[in-house]
Scaffold this active site. Structure first.
Site, PDB file in Angstrom:
ATOM      1  N   CYS B  90      41.720  39.033  35.064  1.00  0.00           N
ATOM      2  CA  CYS B  90      41.650  39.199  33.469  1.00  0.00           C
ATOM      3  C   CYS B  90      42.932  39.063  32.461  1.00  0.00           C
ATOM      4  O   CYS B  90      42.790  37.930  32.422  1.00  0.00           O
ATOM      5  CB  CYS B  90      40.791  40.300  32.824  1.00  0.00           C
ATOM      6  SG  CYS B  90      40.442  40.801  31.366  1.00  0.00           S
ATOM      7  N   HIS B 198      35.642  41.400  36.539  1.00  0.00           N
ATOM      8  CA  HIS B 198      36.618  42.202  37.227  1.00  0.00           C
ATOM      9  C   HIS B 198      35.851  42.550  38.474  1.00  0.00           C
ATOM     10  O   HIS B 198      35.314  43.500  38.440  1.00  0.00           O
ATOM     11  CB  HIS B 198      36.815  43.923  36.283  1.00  0.00           C
ATOM     12  CG  HIS B 198      37.098  43.066  35.081  1.00  0.00           C
ATOM     13  ND1 HIS B 198      38.172  43.652  35.148  1.00  0.00           N
ATOM     14  CD2 HIS B 198      37.549  42.807  34.200  1.00  0.00           C
ATOM     15  CE1 HIS B 198      38.899  43.642  33.691  1.00  0.00           C
ATOM     16  NE2 HIS B 198      38.656  42.893  33.160  1.00  0.00           N
ATOM     17  N   GLU B 200      37.361  43.619  41.022  1.00  0.00           N
ATOM     18  CA  GLU B 200      37.671  45.443  41.154  1.00  0.00           C
ATOM     19  C   GLU B 200      35.886  46.630  40.171  1.00  0.00           C
ATOM     20  O   GLU B 200      36.325  47.705  41.026  1.00  0.00           O
ATOM     21  CB  GLU B 200      39.143  45.306  40.943  1.00  0.00           C
ATOM     22  CG  GLU B 200      38.802  46.063  39.272  1.00  0.00           C
ATOM     23  CD  GLU B 200      39.149  44.790  38.013  1.00  0.00           C
ATOM     24  OE1 GLU B 200      38.761  43.974  39.416  1.00  0.00           O
ATOM     25  OE2 GLU B 200      39.618  45.326  37.026  1.00  0.00           O
TER      26      GLU B 200
END
Lengths: 83, 231
Positions: B90, B198, B200
């Protein structure tokens, strides 16, 4: 010496912000063609030499103020009163 | 012999907000994840670097434009130049593009709206250190949350990237106006990647998807391989 840098979305690059402004202006009844939205950076450059100052501001544009992939820039120089 | 634990640095910029999630996710995948502060001029001994998501320096001027001049970024550029593995997520992707370590630029979403939802992705390439655990053409579900994720490259650059197979991930549906639905790219050498989704945040099926773990564990594998190869 004062410098004004005008940063614009390059011609041909889609400008959704400009499109939103354009449609709002039309809704208000203004007959506008295309609107494009850019950015203005006012700077004070410590130099009395216009050519030197312009070269310095050009380097600022290349390194930071504009992204050459999507933006063009224009530099205007003006003597600071009292210089 | 137990396999070595790779050490992965997570860069912290003022305004980052996904640094803890990145650190947690990498640790959960058996890496030793450590924070690296943006003012550091040297990186500690690392096997990979992750630039996390967030709003570094308030996204002033253009997103990533200020962060790219952080002292730690010079060290990251040197690390990448030596073949070191770098992943930008990002805002990290935006920073890597502004720094010239990745091609193209991220612009404001075409809709002008912030997009925050799970998106379907297609894996275009699996021969990278970031996608080795995926299958060619596999569909992944990973969330995005960005206002400036519209990736852009002009015709000439885009054609070059296609020829060199640098497009790694694409959205399977329109998300933000990205050129040809590009969601992630690698550099020519293949050791630096950036993506807007994302990984994560997609580490557990309980939270919607664990597909992000495929990307991050590919990176952990590759970082471990660097140790084994003595790089």
């Amino acid at each position: 010496m004062k410098a004004t840098v005008l940063v614009r979305p390059k011609r041909g690059i889609l400008d959704p912000q400009g499109q939103a402004v354009e449609s709002s202006l039309r809704q208000l009844g203004f007959a506008v063609g295309e609107a494009r939205v850019g950015r203005v950076v006012d700077l004070e450059v410590e130099s009395d030499d216009p050519a030197g100052a312009r070269a310095e501001v050009e380097r600022m544009c290349e390194q930071l103020l504009a992204n050459p992939l999507i933006e063009s820039y224009e530099i205007e120089l003006a003597e600071t009163p009292g210089d | 012999m137990t396999s070595p634990q790779p050490r992965i640095g997570v860069l912290r910029f003022p305004g980052a907000c996904d640094d803890r999630d990145a650190l947690w996710a990498l640790s959960a995948l058996d890496a030793e994840a450590v924070f690296v502060w943006h003012t550091e001029t040297d990186l500690p001994d690392l096997d990979a670097v992750v630039l996390p998501g967030g709003f570094s320096y308030g996204d002033y001027l253009r997103c990533g434009a200020i962060a790219r001049f952080a002292p730690a970024m010079e060290a990251v550029a040197a690390f990448a130049a030596e073949g070191g593995l770098v992943l930008g997520i990002c805002n990290g992707f935006q920073i890597l593009c502004e720094a010239g370590l990745l091609p193209g630029v991220l612009r404001q979403n075409e809709s002008l709206s912030f997009v925050c939802r799970d998106v379907p992705l297609v894996v275009e390439r699996i021969d990278t250190p970031f996608t080795s655990r995926c299958a060619e053409g596999e569909r992944l579900t990973i969330p995005v949350k960005h206002g400036e994720g519209c990736w852009f490259a002009d015709d000439a650059l885009y054609d070059e990237l296609e020829t060199r197979r640098q497009i790694v991930l694409r959205y399977a549906e329109p998300v933000n106006g990205s050129r040809n639905d590009v969601a992630g790219v690698v550099n020519e050498r293949g050791n630096v990647m950036g993506l807007m989704p994302h990984p994560e945040h997609a580490m557990d099926p309980l939270l919607g998807s664990a597909d992000g773990a495929l990307i991050l564990s590919s990176l952990v594998d590759a970082a471990r391989d660097c140790i084994l190869a003595g790089v």
